[in-house]
Enzyme design. Structure first.
Site, PDB file in Angstrom:
ATOM      1  N   LYS A  90       0.858  -1.108  -0.368  1.00 63.29           N
ATOM      2  CA  LYS A  90       0.107   0.070   0.079  1.00 63.29           C
ATOM      3  C   LYS A  90       0.765   1.226   0.246  1.00 63.29           C
ATOM      4  O   LYS A  90       1.178   1.079   1.181  1.00 63.29           O
ATOM      5  CB  LYS A  90      -0.977  -0.177   1.783  1.00 63.29           C
ATOM      6  CG  LYS A  90      -1.916   0.956   1.711  1.00 63.29           C
ATOM      7  CD  LYS A  90      -3.564   0.852   0.985  1.00 63.29           C
ATOM      8  CE  LYS A  90      -4.223   1.881   0.585  1.00 63.29           C
ATOM      9  NZ  LYS A  90      -3.889   2.341  -1.063  1.00 63.29           N
ATOM     10  N   GLN A 111       7.752   3.698   3.907  1.00 64.81           N
ATOM     11  CA  GLN A 111       6.143   3.401   3.254  1.00 64.81           C
ATOM     12  C   GLN A 111       5.766   2.820   4.554  1.00 64.81           C
ATOM     13  O   GLN A 111       5.200   2.381   5.226  1.00 64.81           O
ATOM     14  CB  GLN A 111       5.154   3.560   1.990  1.00 64.81           C
ATOM     15  CG  GLN A 111       3.917   3.303   1.967  1.00 64.81           C
ATOM     16  CD  GLN A 111       2.663   4.252   2.417  1.00 64.81           C
ATOM     17  OE1 GLN A 111       3.845   5.553   1.841  1.00 64.81           O
ATOM     18  NE2 GLN A 111       2.134   4.606   3.003  1.00 64.81           N
ATOM     19  N   LYS A 114       5.904   3.466   8.250  1.00 65.46           N
ATOM     20  CA  LYS A 114       4.296   3.927   8.878  1.00 65.46           C
ATOM     21  C   LYS A 114       3.327   3.148   8.841  1.00 65.46           C
ATOM     22  O   LYS A 114       2.414   3.513   9.182  1.00 65.46           O
ATOM     23  CB  LYS A 114       4.701   4.980   6.903  1.00 65.46           C
ATOM     24  CG  LYS A 114       3.720   5.451   7.830  1.00 65.46           C
ATOM     25  CD  LYS A 114       3.178   7.019   6.101  1.00 65.46           C
ATOM     26  CE  LYS A 114       3.822   7.650   5.842  1.00 65.46           C
ATOM     27  NZ  LYS A 114       3.922   8.754   4.623  1.00 65.46           N
ATOM     28  N   LYS A 126       5.170   1.598  -3.260  1.00 65.37           N
ATOM     29  CA  LYS A 126       4.767   3.555  -3.628  1.00 65.37           C
ATOM     30  C   LYS A 126       5.666   3.261  -5.060  1.00 65.37           C
ATOM     31  O   LYS A 126       6.017   2.468  -5.707  1.00 65.37           O
ATOM     32  CB  LYS A 126       5.964   3.662  -3.593  1.00 65.37           C
ATOM     33  CG  LYS A 126       5.796   5.682  -3.276  1.00 65.37           C
ATOM     34  CD  LYS A 126       5.219   6.200  -1.710  1.00 65.37           C
ATOM     35  CE  LYS A 126       4.602   7.451  -2.331  1.00 65.37           C
ATOM     36  NZ  LYS A 126       3.691   7.870  -1.562  1.00 65.37           N
ATOM     37  N   GLY A 165      -3.046   8.363  -4.381  1.00 65.37           N
ATOM     38  CA  GLY A 165      -2.661   9.397  -4.562  1.00 65.37           C
ATOM     39  C   GLY A 165      -1.379   9.805  -3.715  1.00 65.37           C
ATOM     40  O   GLY A 165      -1.004   9.102  -2.833  1.00 65.37           O
ATOM     41  N   ASP A 166      -0.894  10.528  -3.964  1.00 63.61           N
ATOM     42  CA  ASP A 166       0.639  11.557  -4.271  1.00 63.61           C
ATOM     43  C   ASP A 166       0.673  12.453  -5.055  1.00 63.61           C
ATOM     44  O   ASP A 166      -0.878  13.035  -5.329  1.00 63.61           O
ATOM     45  CB  ASP A 166       1.419  10.418  -3.804  1.00 63.61           C
ATOM     46  CG  ASP A 166       2.636  11.064  -2.928  1.00 63.61           C
ATOM     47  OD1 ASP A 166       2.844  11.158  -1.525  1.00 63.61           O
ATOM     48  OD2 ASP A 166       4.171  11.883  -3.322  1.00 63.61           O
ATOM     49  N   THR A 209      -5.280  12.903   5.983  1.00 61.94           N
ATOM     50  CA  THR A 209      -3.319  13.379   5.931  1.00 61.94           C
ATOM     51  C   THR A 209      -3.536  14.737   7.010  1.00 61.94           C
ATOM     52  O   THR A 209      -3.150  15.025   7.887  1.00 61.94           O
ATOM     53  CB  THR A 209      -2.849  13.748   4.759  1.00 61.94           C
ATOM     54  OG1 THR A 209      -2.756  12.175   4.065  1.00 61.94           O
ATOM     55  CG2 THR A 209      -1.082  13.132   5.049  1.00 61.94           C
ATOM     56  N   ASN A 240      -2.714  18.857  -1.242  1.00 66.97           N
ATOM     57  CA  ASN A 240      -3.806  18.705  -0.764  1.00 66.97           C
ATOM     58  C   ASN A 240      -3.858  18.595   1.185  1.00 66.97           C
ATOM     59  O   ASN A 240      -4.384  18.578   1.545  1.00 66.97           O
ATOM     60  CB  ASN A 240      -3.990  16.862  -1.040  1.00 66.97           C
ATOM     61  CG  ASN A 240      -4.988  16.083  -0.032  1.00 66.97           C
ATOM     62  OD1 ASN A 240      -3.887  15.386   1.240  1.00 66.97           O
ATOM     63  ND2 ASN A 240      -5.897  15.780  -0.188  1.00 66.97           N
ATOM     64  N   SER A 376      -7.012   5.848   4.058  1.00 64.73           N
ATOM     65  CA  SER A 376      -6.747   4.206   2.850  1.00 64.73           C
ATOM     66  C   SER A 376      -7.484   3.101   2.959  1.00 64.73           C
ATOM     67  O   SER A 376      -8.345   2.433   1.883  1.00 64.73           O
ATOM     68  CB  SER A 376      -5.410   4.726   1.813  1.00 64.73           C
ATOM     69  OG  SER A 376      -5.333   5.667   1.264  1.00 64.73           O
TER      70      SER A 376
END
Ligand code: NDP
Length: 444
Positions: A90, A111, A114, A126, A165-166, A209, A240, A376
């Site tokens: 993810k 990630q 996290k 990623k 998204g990023d 976020t 965002n 997410s």
């Protein structure tokens, strides 16, 4: 040479020209020293660190698409599936000209820890492309997204790898990619998160976020006997994360006086007008000069500079390595109490050290921006159930997750005699769970 130093040296030697990846690995492994040294023999025998710094697999692919002039353009796409010890991969997709394999690997590596910190069953991954959505027409963005997904769809799935998204990938891009996935694979499944609300998206994902960043910041202040009420905050970014961080900061009684984009920054002593910022950035996709033009209290400055404004809290929400040692010195001189990262690795290692050594409470992005990926994962749960939860339900879960993260990282730091070092705490708390799962699953 210690096991940690050996692995860092190997990563640098084996992955040349990937400075961001070296930086991320060095930062994580350095802070894990106490845990690793306590188990050095077993970890070394199992090559646990060598396995954790090597992605399970990585894809690099051609993305051809046709621009509005009929010219064929070619970009490069990436997906790095880093670690699936605790769940399906993810992690977001980033579309930005600076994207290369090293950047995707740094983000994918971070990630892993996290995602582990969220307490939810998600592994680390990623992806992205060096495609620049800026200045492209909707049709061009769609053509790119469809071509990108035509290749990516071979490697992802609701139970294997679920991108989100990023930077440069918002609701529009996720929608185009979801449509193409469905068309090629013939599956209506939760393969992407950050989807529109009419096709499986979760309420609060857009805000998650930024909101999560403020929930953990609020808990940090509470734990030190303070609140955010009446505090002045500086924020970088105007995307965002920044927008919803500013919104929640205002709801919690703080006043945010700055924001920035890749060309300049705003100082607005009356507090950033979030609705105007959303109009400029989300609707018009314009520069911050338009914000200043519409708001008499705002000053626009070219270049970078938000960290020079006196504040109680600094929230870097733009991009990696945007808060340097000089900025850290300025923040300390101005009496800043806390720096909590909304972006991924926005603070350089020397700046982080300086802040920590000078008594600034510092929470790294791995913990403080985990609200996005946590929500997410909540979207994945809703998709699996084929149900949608209310805004309040998701927001409450998000807040609980962020409060838990704060206490987990605080406890982990205390357990290893590093009280108040939330960076070490986050790395340890994230690592312990992944290491245990990897060990239990044998050599794989
Ligand atoms: P967006 O693309 O929405 O916004 C990024 C913002 O940062 C924009 O204002 C952009 O300016 C600015 N920016 C980008 N590159 C630079 C640069 N080199 N110098 C100065 N400013 C820059 O991205 P997000 O808000 O989604 O992401 C921001 C950060 O947060 C990233 O590090 C991302 O990895 C991280 N993050 C995001 C999550 C999410 O849920 N969105 C989750 C966890 C982390 P401009 O407007 O000019 O493009």
């Amino acid at each position: 040479m210690s096991y940690v130093d050996e692995v860092i040296a190997k990563v640098i030697e084996q992955n040349p020209a990937e400075p961001e990846f070296h930086q991320a690995v060095t930062e994580v492994l350095e802070s894990l020293r106490p845990v690793i040294e306590a188990n050095e023999e077993a970890y070394k025998k199992d090559a646990l660190l060598e396995r954790i710094v090597n992605p399970e697999r990585q894809f690099k692919f051609r993305v051809p698409w046709v621009d509005d002039k009929g010219q064929v353009q070619v970009n490069t796409g990436y997906r790095v599936q880093f670690n699936s010890a605790i769940g399906p991969y993810k992690g977001g997709l980033r579309f930005h000209p600076s994207v290369n394999l090293g950047i995707i690997k740094f983000l994918g590596f971070e990630q892993i820890f996290k995602n582990s910190l969220t307490g939810l069953p998600i592994g680390g991954g990623k992806g992205g492309s060096d495609f620049d959505p800026k200045g492209k027409s909707d049709r061009e963005v769609m053509a790119f997204c469809q071509s990108f997904m035509t290749e990516l769809c071979k490697y992802i799935g609701a139970d294997t790898d679920v991108p989100a998204g990023d930077i440069g990938v918002g609701g529009r891009e996720i929608g185009y990619m979801f449509g193409q996935y469905k068309r090629i694979r013939g599956l209506y499944e939760g393969v992407l998160t950050g989807k529109g609300l009419t096709f499986g998206g979760s309420l609060v994902r857009t805000e998650a976020t930024g909101y999560g960043l403020l929930y953990i910041t609020e808990e940090l202040f509470k734990d030190h006997g303070e609140t955010l009420e009446g505090k002045t905050a500086v924020v970088s970014g105007a995307g965002n994360v920044a927008i919803y961080a500013i919104q929640k900061a205002h709801q919690l009684g703080a006043k945010v006086v700055t924001c920035s984009d890749s060309t300049g920054w705003i100082y607005d002593p009356e507090g950033i007008d979030v609705e105007l910022l959303k109009e400029v950035k989300e609707v018009k996709r314009a520069r911050l000069t338009e914000y200043a033009a519409a708001r008499p209290s705002a000053e626009y400055h070219e270049g970078r500079g938000v960290w020079q404004i006196p504040c109680d809290v600094a929230l870097p929400c733009a991009t990696q390595n945007e808060l340097h040692l000089d900025d850290a010195k300025q923040l300390v001189a101005n009496g800043c109490k806390a720096v909590c990262e909304g972006a991924n690795m926005p603070t350089t290692i020397d700046a982080t050290k300086y802040l920590q050594e000078n008594g600034v409470w510092f929470i790294g992005g791995k913990a403080s921006n985990a609200g996005g990926v946590a929500t997410s994962a909540l979207e994945m749960s809703q998709n699996s159930e084929r149900l949608s939860w209310t805004f309040e339900e998701v927001d409450k879960k998000l807040k609980d997750i962020m409060v838990n993260i704060y206490h987990n990282i605080d406890d982990a730091a205390k357990r290893y005699g590093c009280e108040g070092d939330y960076v070490v705490g986050a790395n340890i708390a994230g690592f312990e769970k992944v290491a245990e799962a990897m060990t239990a699953q044998g050599i794989c």
